[in-house]
Write an enzyme that holds these catalytic residues in place. Structure first.
Site, short mmCIF file in Angstrom:
data_model
loop_
_atom_site.label_atom_id
_atom_site.label_comp_id
_atom_site.label_asym_id
_atom_site.label_seq_id
_atom_site.Cartn_x
_atom_site.Cartn_y
_atom_site.Cartn_z
N GLU A 1 0.87 -1.18 0.00
CA GLU A 1 0.00 0.00 0.00
C GLU A 1 0.90 1.23 0.00
OE1 GLU A 1 -2.48 0.60 3.49
OE2 GLU A 1 -3.79 1.93 2.36
N CYS B 1 -6.73 1.25 3.27
CA CYS B 1 -7.57 2.45 3.31
C CYS B 1 -7.35 3.31 2.07
CB CYS B 1 -7.25 3.25 4.57
SG CYS B 1 -7.81 2.42 6.06
N ASN C 1 -12.55 -2.48 1.65
CA ASN C 1 -11.52 -2.62 2.68
C ASN C 1 -12.04 -2.11 4.01
OD1 ASN C 1 -8.55 -2.95 3.45
ND2 ASN C 1 -8.97 -0.84 4.09
N GLU C 2 -11.92 -2.93 5.04
CA GLU C 2 -12.29 -2.54 6.40
C GLU C 2 -13.61 -1.79 6.43
OE1 GLU C 2 -9.10 -0.98 8.75
OE2 GLU C 2 -7.92 -2.78 8.41
O1 AHR Z 1 -1.90 -1.37 6.78
C1 AHR Z 1 -2.25 -0.07 7.15
C2 AHR Z 1 -3.74 0.14 7.20
O2 AHR Z 1 -4.27 -0.67 8.18
C3 AHR Z 1 -4.52 -0.23 5.99
O3 AHR Z 1 -4.59 0.77 5.06
C4 AHR Z 1 -5.88 -0.52 6.52
O4 AHR Z 1 -6.56 -1.47 5.75
C5 AHR Z 1 -5.62 -0.93 7.93
O5 AHR Z 1 -6.39 -0.21 8.82
#
Ligand code: AHR
Length: 641
Positions: free
Chosen positions: A24, A231, A363-364
């Protein structure tokens, strides 16, 4: 010690791609990190909306030499290079009697890093209104102006955008370099996409990746690469609009923004508070996955922003577009060169399809019902056209709780292929939860552990992760994929820790967790076999060296258990014989009051129900432990190594 295994007994099959990496763009992992570009803000698109400290000239300093003069401003007007690359540098030159005027780029971290003898490709898009053309001088030098590479000159001709290129060879090693681009004469010179790229990239790819970082990732032998977030995929809004730039800003990560010629790619605000150039885009992610022999695993936004933002789109047309974009993405990866998006992939240099088999939606996600409604729309569109693609759903941001439970219920009821779980916890949590997946439904959705880490970069965190991963492996029939997170951190720009690999402008280093991941990824088995670990009992007094064990057979309290060594960590377990007990850890480094504090902070819960080890005293690396038996404890283990 004795490890008893029964090779004939049936155990879980382990997926070839069981352990992978999650890349990321957090901690400046892409621009100024894995993406090898040496110029920061090369397209003058840094805007205050990305980060309040930015101006179009962030990382650039206007200056003249030999009496050169002029003004340097960034402009977004009809003369722009491309609709998606809107701002450019406008140099008004006032050098009728000689001299050079232009801008100097400071690069990343301490500066532009070059190595003696290595070659660097310079390129710039430019146009001039000077009838006779505008001479351009390109130099790489240190902060004092002393040259670090062979200089380059070009003459810009004509008032339409053209690309000018050249190669510079470094004469000295440096990590404090600067790139200066200056012009002679008078008139208006417009510049955009000022780039300096090392020819030595990972596997020699054009627009490629920084060699040392990519090689460290490749050395892990990852089974998959999850990208681009995290994120990051949701960014700040779904379709933010910035009137000053007349261009959507802060919008979700949309793969179509990130492909095609780099000068035609958008830039965007990164969820983590800075500008992302998209120079490292979907084509480069697919290429990297192929280059490291890993399965590509993209994540697309579900139009319900997770990561604490909790907004779901009510815009049906927008949702439809994102669903169509996801179908187009699969065509971009897998379609023939004769297809629309497969054709773009072929034009970008990869006629052969990439083998995309898995895709994750969202995601999340914090809004279970809203997310799941959208997920089902994505899934049915994908399955209708690509029935073999594994479509991965979500379980929210936590390892437990109402959102987690609701999402798992929805996922199970809908017969979802695979569910993404994430957790960042104390080492104690990892040590206590080795059996998390023993009770998961063998016939339910598979688990994609998309992000996990024990919350520090210390030795005992890595031990706790290794311990936990034996539990993942034992449950490899349920847990099919797992990745530590985050992968990369630029030491001068840290938003999140711990991280697997750290770097500055020319050096990189893996953590002990990197070594753990490497150990597991380089040694993925075909299947697990049942095993049992037994250990001899040794007296508690005088424990020295690598490992010592004790039971509570003869005493309820041990004073003055001596542990000596030169480095490492100390572990306590109540059930060492099964290798299944609850563990706690301290690290014998630094001031003991701090160590004791860390110990108390991270592991009190685990310790209180098991073994109370108090009054830890030490001189250098000699420890004296006092341990008291609590209910349920069978013994304790002290490991030092
Ligand atoms: O890995 C860092 C962050 O942690 C990622 O963006 C998110 O998916 C999680 O909260």
């Amino acid at each position: 010690y004795t490890i008893t295994v029964d090779p004939r007994a049936a155990g879980a099959d382990i997926s070839d791609s069981m352990y992978g990496v999650f890349f990321e763009d957090i901690n400046f992992a892409a621009d100024g990190g894995l993406y090898a570009e040496l110029v920061r803000n090369r397209s003058f698109e840094f805007l205050p909306i990305d980060n309040q400290s930015y101006t179009g000239l962030t990382a650039w300093t206007p200056n003249g030499v030999d009496g050169g003069a002029g003004t340097a401003t960034t402009v977004d007007d009809a003369a722009r290079l491309h609709e998606r690359n809107r701002t450019y540098l406008n140099l008004a030159l006032s050098n009728p009697d000689g001299g050079w005027y232009g801008v100097t780029n400071a690069g990343w971290n301490t500066g532009v890093a070059v190595q003696a003898g290595d070659r660097y490709d310079f390129s710039v898009w430019a146009r001039t209104d000077a009838a006779a053309g505008t001479p351009l001088s390109v130099t790489v030098h240190d902060a004092q102006g002393d040259p670090l590479a062979t200089p380059l000159t070009r003459v810009v001709r004509g008032d339409t955008w053209s690309r000018y290129t050249g190669t510079l060879t470094a004469r000295r090693d440096s990590d404090v370099g600067r790139l200066s681009v200056r012009a002679a004469g008078t008139g208006t010179l417009r510049l955009d996409m000022v780039s300096l790229f090392p020819q030595k990239t990972f596997k020699g790819r054009a627009n490629g990746l920084r060699k040392d970082l990519a090689e460290k990732i490749a050395a892990l032998k990852p089974g998959f690469v999850r990208f681009p977030g995290g994120c990051l995929v949701n960014t700040n809004s779904m379709y933010g609009y910035d009137a000053s730039s007349n261009w959507e800003r802060s919008r979700s990560y949309q793969w179509k923004d990130t492909v095609g010629p780099v000068e035609q790619r958008a830039t965007n605000r990164n969820f983590w508070g800075y500008n992302q150039s998209y120079g490292l885009g979907y084509f480069e992610y697919f290429q990297f996955s192929e280059d490291v022999g890993a399965m590509p695993l993209p994540v697309v936004p579900a139009l319900v922003t997770g990561c604490g933002q909790n907004r779901a789109t009510a815009d049906e047309a927008l949702l439809q577009r994102h669903i169509q974009d996801t179908l187009d993405l699969i065509e971009f990866a897998n379609g023939p060169a004769s297809s629309t998006w497969g054709g773009l992939r072929a034009r970008m240099g990869h006629p052969k399809p990439y083998a995309l088999t898995h895709i994750a939606i969202g995601n999340e996600e914090n809004l279970p019902n809203e997310f799941f409604a959208n997920f089902l729309r994505f899934r049915s569109a994908i399955k209708a056209r690509y029935p073999d693609i594994t479509v991965i759903s979500n379980s929210g941001p936590d390892d437990t709780g109402a959102t987690f439970d609701r999402l798992w219920t929805l996922n199970r009821e809908a017969g979802v292929d695979m569910v993404d779980e994430h957790y960042y916890n104390t080492p104690g949590w990892f040590l206590q939860n080795n059996h998390r997946y023993d009770s998961y439904d063998r016939n339910g959705p598979k688990v994609f552990l998309g992000e996990f880490a024990s919350q520090d970069n210390k030795f005992f965190n890595s031990l706790a992760e290794a311990h936990y991963m034996t539990g993942l492996e034992r449950n490899a029939d349920v847990v099919r994929l797992a990745a530590y997170a985050p992968l990369l951190a630029n030491i001068d720009h840290v938003q999140w820790r711990p991280d697997l690999i750290w770097f500055d402008s020319d050096e990189s280093w893996g953590t002990t967790s990197y070594q753990v991941q490497k150990l597991f990824m380089n040694n993925v088995g075909d299947r697990t076999v049942p095993s049992r670990f037994t250990a001899p009992v040794v007296p508690p007094r005088g424990i020295t060296g690598a490992v010592g064990l004790s039971t509570w057979a003869t005493a309820a309290r041990y004073d003055d258990v001596k542990v000596t060594g030169t480095d490492g960590g100390v572990l306590f377990s109540d059930d060492f014989a099964n290798g299944a007990g609850q563990w706690s850890a301290v690290e014998p480094r630094g001031a003991w009051s701090v160590v004791d504090g860390q110990y108390q902070q991270s592991d009190t819960a685990a310790l209180d129900t098991l073994v109370r080890a108090g009054n830890i005293t030490a001189t250098d690396y000699d420890l004296t432990l006092k341990a008291t038996k609590l209910d349920g404890a069978e013994g304790f283990l002290v490991a030092f190594g």
